[in-house]
Design a protein around this motif. Structure first.
Motif, PDB file in Angstrom:
ATOM      1  N   LEU A  75       0.813  -1.214   0.000  1.00 29.01           N
ATOM      2  CA  LEU A  75       0.000   0.000   0.000  1.00 29.01           C
ATOM      3  C   LEU A  75       0.846   1.263   0.000  1.00 29.01           C
ATOM      4  N   GLN A  76       0.498   2.181  -0.902  1.00 30.16           N
ATOM      5  CA  GLN A  76       1.104   3.508  -0.944  1.00 30.16           C
ATOM      6  C   GLN A  76      -0.028   4.523  -0.983  1.00 30.16           C
ATOM      7  N   THR A  77      -0.101   5.374   0.021  1.00 29.94           N
ATOM      8  CA  THR A  77      -1.188   6.345   0.083  1.00 29.94           C
ATOM      9  C   THR A  77      -0.693   7.724  -0.326  1.00 29.94           C
ATOM     10  N   GLY A  78      -1.639   8.539  -0.738  1.00 25.13           N
ATOM     11  CA  GLY A  78      -1.334   9.906  -1.138  1.00 25.13           C
ATOM     12  C   GLY A  78      -1.995  10.241  -2.460  1.00 25.13           C
ATOM     13  N   LYS A  79      -2.017  11.511  -2.783  1.00 24.72           N
ATOM     14  CA  LYS A  79      -2.684  11.965  -4.003  1.00 24.72           C
ATOM     15  C   LYS A  79      -1.783  11.902  -5.230  1.00 24.72           C
ATOM     16  N   ARG A  80      -0.499  11.707  -5.036  1.00 20.88           N
ATOM     17  CA  ARG A  80       0.438  11.793  -6.143  1.00 20.88           C
ATOM     18  C   ARG A  80       0.203  10.749  -7.231  1.00 20.88           C
ATOM     19  N   ASN A  81      -0.211   9.561  -6.868  1.00 23.53           N
ATOM     20  CA  ASN A  81      -0.369   8.482  -7.843  1.00 23.53           C
ATOM     21  C   ASN A  81      -1.822   8.138  -8.133  1.00 23.53           C
ATOM     22  N   THR A  82      -2.758   8.979  -7.727  1.00 21.56           N
ATOM     23  CA  THR A  82      -4.172   8.678  -7.951  1.00 21.56           C
ATOM     24  C   THR A  82      -4.805   9.588  -8.997  1.00 21.56           C
ATOM     25  N   GLN A  83      -4.019  10.301  -9.786  1.00 22.59           N
ATOM     26  CA  GLN A  83      -4.583  11.222 -10.778  1.00 22.59           C
ATOM     27  C   GLN A  83      -5.421  10.503 -11.828  1.00 22.59           C
ATOM     28  N   LYS A  84      -4.942   9.354 -12.307  1.00 16.27           N
ATOM     29  CA  LYS A  84      -5.669   8.644 -13.372  1.00 16.27           C
ATOM     30  C   LYS A  84      -7.038   8.183 -12.908  1.00 16.27           C
ATOM     31  N   ILE A  85      -7.114   7.646 -11.718  1.00 17.31           N
ATOM     32  CA  ILE A  85      -8.394   7.138 -11.247  1.00 17.31           C
ATOM     33  C   ILE A  85      -9.334   8.291 -10.877  1.00 17.31           C
ATOM     34  N   GLU A  86      -8.794   9.386 -10.365  1.00 18.35           N
ATOM     35  CA  GLU A  86      -9.630  10.559 -10.068  1.00 18.35           C
ATOM     36  C   GLU A  86     -10.144  11.182 -11.367  1.00 18.35           C
ATOM     37  N   ARG A  87      -9.350  11.155 -12.421  1.00 18.79           N
ATOM     38  CA  ARG A  87      -9.802  11.651 -13.724  1.00 18.79           C
ATOM     39  C   ARG A  87     -10.928  10.773 -14.252  1.00 18.79           C
ATOM     40  N   LYS A  88     -10.829   9.482 -14.013  1.00 27.78           N
ATOM     41  CA  LYS A  88     -11.887   8.559 -14.408  1.00 27.78           C
ATOM     42  C   LYS A  88     -13.188   8.889 -13.674  1.00 27.78           C
ATOM     43  N   HIS A  89     -13.081   9.241 -12.402  1.00 27.86           N
ATOM     44  CA  HIS A  89     -14.271   9.663 -11.648  1.00 27.86           C
ATOM     45  C   HIS A  89     -14.940  10.860 -12.302  1.00 27.86           C
ATOM     46  N   LEU A  90     -14.152  11.832 -12.708  1.00 30.37           N
ATOM     47  CA  LEU A  90     -14.708  13.024 -13.353  1.00 30.37           C
ATOM     48  C   LEU A  90     -15.399  12.666 -14.660  1.00 30.37           C
ATOM     49  N   THR A  91     -14.819  11.769 -15.427  1.00 35.46           N
ATOM     50  CA  THR A  91     -15.452  11.322 -16.671  1.00 35.46           C
ATOM     51  C   THR A  91     -16.785  10.644 -16.384  1.00 35.46           C
ATOM     52  N   PHE A  92     -16.823   9.780 -15.390  1.00 35.15           N
ATOM     53  CA  PHE A  92     -18.076   9.104 -15.026  1.00 35.15           C
ATOM     54  C   PHE A  92     -19.127  10.117 -14.595  1.00 35.15           C
ATOM     55  N   ARG A  93     -18.743  11.077 -13.761  1.00 34.67           N
ATOM     56  CA  ARG A  93     -19.703  12.078 -13.277  1.00 34.67           C
ATOM     57  C   ARG A  93     -20.201  12.969 -14.411  1.00 34.67           C
ATOM     58  N   THR A  94     -19.350  13.226 -15.395  1.00 31.40           N
ATOM     59  CA  THR A  94     -19.757  14.044 -16.533  1.00 31.40           C
ATOM     60  C   THR A  94     -20.718  13.285 -17.437  1.00 31.40           C
TER      61      THR A  94
END
Length: 131
Positions: A75-94
């Motif tokens: 496990l590695q936590t933090g926002k640095r490596n989650t950009q791709k999945i957060e971008r996917k969230h935005l696409t789904f919400r759009t």
């Protein structure tokens, strides 16, 4: 791995999508629906293990469920490596109004929520056309 919420039945009933993506390609590997508890994360983890996916590391936010279940060496936590999945969230919400944060739209049942979301994932991620 990450989770995102949508509403089912009314504004007070959240439904969480837990999903895992391949960090290199951005493709969704597996997903499950449920609450924001560690039992749902265990279902996702079991699904990944059944698919024989080689898991070298897990990048996630600082949700308590990840710390309880996923080994610390992976496990590695933090926002640095989650950009791709957060971008996917935005696409789904759009693309799906019932996932927008400030809306009066919501799914009327868990079944319809999972069906519609599954169709969206199949169309966006795998290029499957609806007939």
């Amino acid at each position: 791995m990450d989770e995102m919420w949508g509403r089912v039945y009314c504004k007070k009933t959240p439904c969480w999508l837990w999903h895992a993506i391949n960090h290199d390609t951005g493709e969704i590997i597996a997903y499950v629906f449920g609450t924001r508890q560690h039992e749902v994360l265990q279902k996702l983890w079991a699904l990944l293990l059944r698919l024989n996916v080689e898991i070298e590391s897990v990048f996630s936010d600082d949700n308590f469920a990840y710390h309880e279940f996923i080994p610390e060496d992976v496990l590695q936590t933090g926002k640095r490596n989650t950009q791709k999945i957060e971008r996917k969230h935005l696409t789904f919400r759009t693309r799906l109004k019932r996932l927008a944060r400030r809306t009066i739209c919501y799914s009327k049942s868990w079944d319809m929520h999972t069906i519609v979301f599954g169709l969206l994932i199949n169309v966006l991620e795998f290029g499957r056309k609806l007939v």
